[in-house]
Design a protein around this motif. Sequence first.
Motif, PDB file in Angstrom:
ATOM      1  N   CYS A  65       2.154   2.658   4.991  1.00 53.50           N
ATOM      2  CA  CYS A  65       1.564   2.363   6.403  1.00 53.50           C
ATOM      3  C   CYS A  65       0.569   1.563   6.506  1.00 53.50           C
ATOM      4  O   CYS A  65      -0.640   1.672   5.858  1.00 53.50           O
ATOM      5  CB  CYS A  65       1.330   3.883   6.669  1.00 53.50           C
ATOM      6  N   ARG A  66       0.822   0.232   7.075  1.00 54.62           N
ATOM      7  CA  ARG A  66      -0.255  -0.760   6.992  1.00 54.62           C
ATOM      8  C   ARG A  66      -1.230  -0.909   7.734  1.00 54.62           C
ATOM      9  O   ARG A  66      -1.091  -1.046   8.983  1.00 54.62           O
ATOM     10  CB  ARG A  66       0.720  -2.050   6.788  1.00 54.62           C
ATOM     11  N   GLU A  67      -2.547  -0.703   7.208  1.00 58.23           N
ATOM     12  CA  GLU A  67      -3.599  -1.031   8.113  1.00 58.23           C
ATOM     13  C   GLU A  67      -3.812  -0.675   9.355  1.00 58.23           C
ATOM     14  O   GLU A  67      -4.580  -1.161  10.204  1.00 58.23           O
ATOM     15  CB  GLU A  67      -3.918  -2.719   8.072  1.00 58.23           C
ATOM     16  N   GLY A  68      -3.616   0.693   9.537  1.00 59.89           N
ATOM     17  CA  GLY A  68      -3.575   1.164  10.864  1.00 59.89           C
ATOM     18  C   GLY A  68      -4.387   2.659  10.955  1.00 59.89           C
ATOM     19  O   GLY A  68      -4.843   3.325  11.758  1.00 59.89           O
ATOM     20  N   ILE A  69      -5.046   2.945   9.735  1.00 60.59           N
ATOM     21  CA  ILE A  69      -5.961   4.122   9.464  1.00 60.59           C
ATOM     22  C   ILE A  69      -7.324   3.819   9.207  1.00 60.59           C
ATOM     23  O   ILE A  69      -7.425   2.977   8.287  1.00 60.59           O
ATOM     24  CB  ILE A  69      -5.239   5.028   8.293  1.00 60.59           C
ATOM     25  N   PRO A  70      -8.214   4.532   9.827  1.00 65.92           N
ATOM     26  CA  PRO A  70      -9.448   3.960   9.823  1.00 65.92           C
ATOM     27  C   PRO A  70      -9.916   4.480   8.270  1.00 65.92           C
ATOM     28  O   PRO A  70      -9.541   5.582   7.750  1.00 65.92           O
ATOM     29  CB  PRO A  70     -10.408   5.084  10.507  1.00 65.92           C
ATOM     30  N   ASN A  71     -10.755   3.580   7.715  1.00 67.55           N
ATOM     31  CA  ASN A  71     -11.142   3.682   6.340  1.00 67.55           C
ATOM     32  C   ASN A  71     -11.887   5.208   6.133  1.00 67.55           C
ATOM     33  O   ASN A  71     -12.967   5.138   6.836  1.00 67.55           O
ATOM     34  CB  ASN A  71     -11.984   2.434   5.659  1.00 67.55           C
ATOM     35  N   PRO A  72     -11.570   6.112   5.562  1.00 69.61           N
ATOM     36  CA  PRO A  72     -12.402   7.259   5.410  1.00 69.61           C
ATOM     37  C   PRO A  72     -13.577   7.455   4.824  1.00 69.61           C
ATOM     38  O   PRO A  72     -14.401   8.140   4.995  1.00 69.61           O
ATOM     39  CB  PRO A  72     -11.233   8.377   4.566  1.00 69.61           C
ATOM     40  N   ASN A  73     -13.973   6.237   3.925  1.00 71.29           N
ATOM     41  CA  ASN A  73     -15.303   6.170   3.534  1.00 71.29           C
ATOM     42  C   ASN A  73     -16.460   5.812   4.428  1.00 71.29           C
ATOM     43  O   ASN A  73     -17.328   5.801   4.313  1.00 71.29           O
ATOM     44  CB  ASN A  73     -15.168   5.133   2.130  1.00 71.29           C
ATOM     45  N   SER A  98      -9.717  -1.713  -3.265  1.00 68.94           N
ATOM     46  CA  SER A  98     -10.134  -2.768  -1.906  1.00 68.94           C
ATOM     47  C   SER A  98      -9.537  -4.149  -2.206  1.00 68.94           C
ATOM     48  O   SER A  98      -9.222  -4.641  -3.307  1.00 68.94           O
ATOM     49  CB  SER A  98     -11.582  -2.875  -2.184  1.00 68.94           C
ATOM     50  N   VAL A  99      -8.812  -4.472  -0.961  1.00 69.84           N
ATOM     51  CA  VAL A  99      -7.921  -5.714  -0.936  1.00 69.84           C
ATOM     52  C   VAL A  99      -8.254  -6.596   0.168  1.00 69.84           C
ATOM     53  O   VAL A  99      -9.075  -6.061   0.995  1.00 69.84           O
ATOM     54  CB  VAL A  99      -6.301  -5.206  -0.952  1.00 69.84           C
ATOM     55  N   LYS A 100      -7.657  -7.613   0.114  1.00 70.44           N
ATOM     56  CA  LYS A 100      -7.735  -8.686   1.240  1.00 70.44           C
ATOM     57  C   LYS A 100      -6.867  -8.277   2.326  1.00 70.44           C
ATOM     58  O   LYS A 100      -5.676  -7.594   2.046  1.00 70.44           O
ATOM     59  CB  LYS A 100      -7.193  -9.951   0.835  1.00 70.44           C
ATOM     60  N   PRO A 101      -7.235  -8.526   3.714  1.00 70.56           N
ATOM     61  CA  PRO A 101      -6.361  -8.105   4.652  1.00 70.56           C
ATOM     62  C   PRO A 101      -5.108  -9.157   4.782  1.00 70.56           C
ATOM     63  O   PRO A 101      -4.903  -9.901   4.102  1.00 70.56           O
ATOM     64  CB  PRO A 101      -7.262  -8.357   5.900  1.00 70.56           C
ATOM     65  N   SER A 102      -4.072  -8.183   5.349  1.00 69.38           N
ATOM     66  CA  SER A 102      -2.857  -9.135   5.537  1.00 69.38           C
ATOM     67  C   SER A 102      -2.945 -10.385   6.447  1.00 69.38           C
ATOM     68  O   SER A 102      -2.021 -11.101   6.161  1.00 69.38           O
ATOM     69  CB  SER A 102      -1.697  -7.976   5.984  1.00 69.38           C
ATOM     70  N   ASN A 103      -3.733 -10.338   7.294  1.00 71.19           N
ATOM     71  CA  ASN A 103      -3.841 -11.570   8.255  1.00 71.19           C
ATOM     72  C   ASN A 103      -4.365 -12.749   7.553  1.00 71.19           C
ATOM     73  O   ASN A 103      -4.355 -13.830   8.055  1.00 71.19           O
ATOM     74  CB  ASN A 103      -4.324 -11.400   9.389  1.00 71.19           C
ATOM     75  N   LEU A 104      -4.735 -12.574   6.068  1.00 70.31           N
ATOM     76  CA  LEU A 104      -5.153 -13.672   5.675  1.00 70.31           C
ATOM     77  C   LEU A 104      -3.949 -14.497   4.789  1.00 70.31           C
ATOM     78  O   LEU A 104      -3.853 -15.520   4.364  1.00 70.31           O
ATOM     79  CB  LEU A 104      -5.787 -13.458   4.366  1.00 70.31           C
ATOM     80  N   PHE A 105      -2.743 -13.815   4.986  1.00 66.66           N
ATOM     81  CA  PHE A 105      -1.385 -14.581   4.367  1.00 66.66           C
ATOM     82  C   PHE A 105      -0.698 -14.822   5.576  1.00 66.66           C
ATOM     83  O   PHE A 105      -0.238 -14.385   6.527  1.00 66.66           O
ATOM     84  CB  PHE A 105      -0.794 -13.376   3.590  1.00 66.66           C
ATOM     85  N   GLU A 107       2.778 -15.096   5.669  1.00 67.19           N
ATOM     86  CA  GLU A 107       3.824 -14.256   5.983  1.00 67.19           C
ATOM     87  C   GLU A 107       3.516 -12.866   5.402  1.00 67.19           C
ATOM     88  O   GLU A 107       2.795 -12.898   4.372  1.00 67.19           O
ATOM     89  CB  GLU A 107       4.962 -14.710   5.238  1.00 67.19           C
ATOM     90  N   LYS A 108       3.992 -11.860   5.870  1.00 64.80           N
ATOM     91  CA  LYS A 108       3.869 -10.440   5.389  1.00 64.80           C
ATOM     92  C   LYS A 108       4.232 -10.477   4.067  1.00 64.80           C
ATOM     93  O   LYS A 108       3.788  -9.769   3.310  1.00 64.80           O
ATOM     94  CB  LYS A 108       4.589  -9.318   6.411  1.00 64.80           C
ATOM     95  N   GLU A 109       5.264 -10.851   3.897  1.00 67.90           N
ATOM     96  CA  GLU A 109       6.027 -10.833   2.484  1.00 67.90           C
ATOM     97  C   GLU A 109       5.001 -11.498   1.206  1.00 67.90           C
ATOM     98  O   GLU A 109       5.046 -10.990  -0.023  1.00 67.90           O
ATOM     99  CB  GLU A 109       7.470 -11.536   2.161  1.00 67.90           C
ATOM    100  N   LEU A 110       4.205 -12.445   1.710  1.00 71.38           N
ATOM    101  CA  LEU A 110       3.336 -13.046   0.575  1.00 71.38           C
ATOM    102  C   LEU A 110       2.049 -11.816   0.305  1.00 71.38           C
ATOM    103  O   LEU A 110       1.659 -11.910  -0.519  1.00 71.38           O
ATOM    104  CB  LEU A 110       2.706 -14.239   1.269  1.00 71.38           C
ATOM    105  N   TYR A 111       1.854 -11.128   1.397  1.00 73.30           N
ATOM    106  CA  TYR A 111       0.737 -10.128   1.461  1.00 73.30           C
ATOM    107  C   TYR A 111       1.178  -9.102   0.203  1.00 73.30           C
ATOM    108  O   TYR A 111       0.576  -8.680  -0.324  1.00 73.30           O
ATOM    109  CB  TYR A 111       0.423  -9.607   2.607  1.00 73.30           C
ATOM    110  N   TYR A 112       2.596  -8.834   0.620  1.00 75.88           N
ATOM    111  CA  TYR A 112       3.136  -7.699  -0.352  1.00 75.88           C
ATOM    112  C   TYR A 112       3.249  -8.147  -1.738  1.00 75.88           C
ATOM    113  O   TYR A 112       3.051  -7.485  -2.726  1.00 75.88           O
ATOM    114  CB  TYR A 112       4.423  -7.224   0.014  1.00 75.88           C
ATOM    115  N   GLN A 113       3.527  -9.490  -2.022  1.00 77.43           N
ATOM    116  CA  GLN A 113       3.645  -9.922  -3.277  1.00 77.43           C
ATOM    117  C   GLN A 113       2.366 -10.001  -4.007  1.00 77.43           C
ATOM    118  O   GLN A 113       2.044  -9.571  -5.041  1.00 77.43           O
ATOM    119  CB  GLN A 113       4.158 -11.370  -3.385  1.00 77.43           C
ATOM    120  N   HIS A 114       1.113 -10.280  -3.044  1.00 81.65           N
ATOM    121  CA  HIS A 114      -0.064 -10.185  -3.472  1.00 81.65           C
ATOM    122  C   HIS A 114      -0.425  -8.676  -4.147  1.00 81.65           C
ATOM    123  O   HIS A 114      -0.797  -8.494  -5.195  1.00 81.65           O
ATOM    124  CB  HIS A 114      -1.055 -10.503  -2.425  1.00 81.65           C
TER     125      HIS A 114
END
Length: 129
Positions: A65-73, A98-105, A107-114
């Motif tokens: 479930c990608r990037e839709g939940i507030p960071n609990p920390n 801790s990872v880079k956000p998907s909007n830096l990629f 394509e979404k597939e490149l994010y998942y490869q990362h």
Amino acid sequence: MIQRFIELGEGYSDLYELIEIAKANQHRLLHLMAFHTELNGRQVTSLAVVLQLTDPGKFQALYICREGIPNPNFRPNKRYDLFKQTAEELGKEIIQLSVKPSNLFHEKELYYQHLIAILRLNHYIKPLH
């Protein structure tokens, strides 16, 4: 061997499906993961369920479930609490990265490869042979 992220959504009602996948596949459950990032000025978290390789077939599903939940920390929330409760019920610790956000990629597939590369380098999933 194929390792692939399967995106369920952003963690609203699809979070319940992610939890059910973990419970229904207890015998194959490898990890429960939380990927923390900053997206458009907001601290958010992606939650993931990592299953063992299928045998036969050598397919490893990583449900997310990608990037839709507030960071609990930064902001405690009920959706993350449900995932944490599931982890406790299944005797698992949530692995947090801790990872880079998907909007830096581009394509979404490149994010998942990362993400797969990060998981392989940290020995959370097997490297390609």
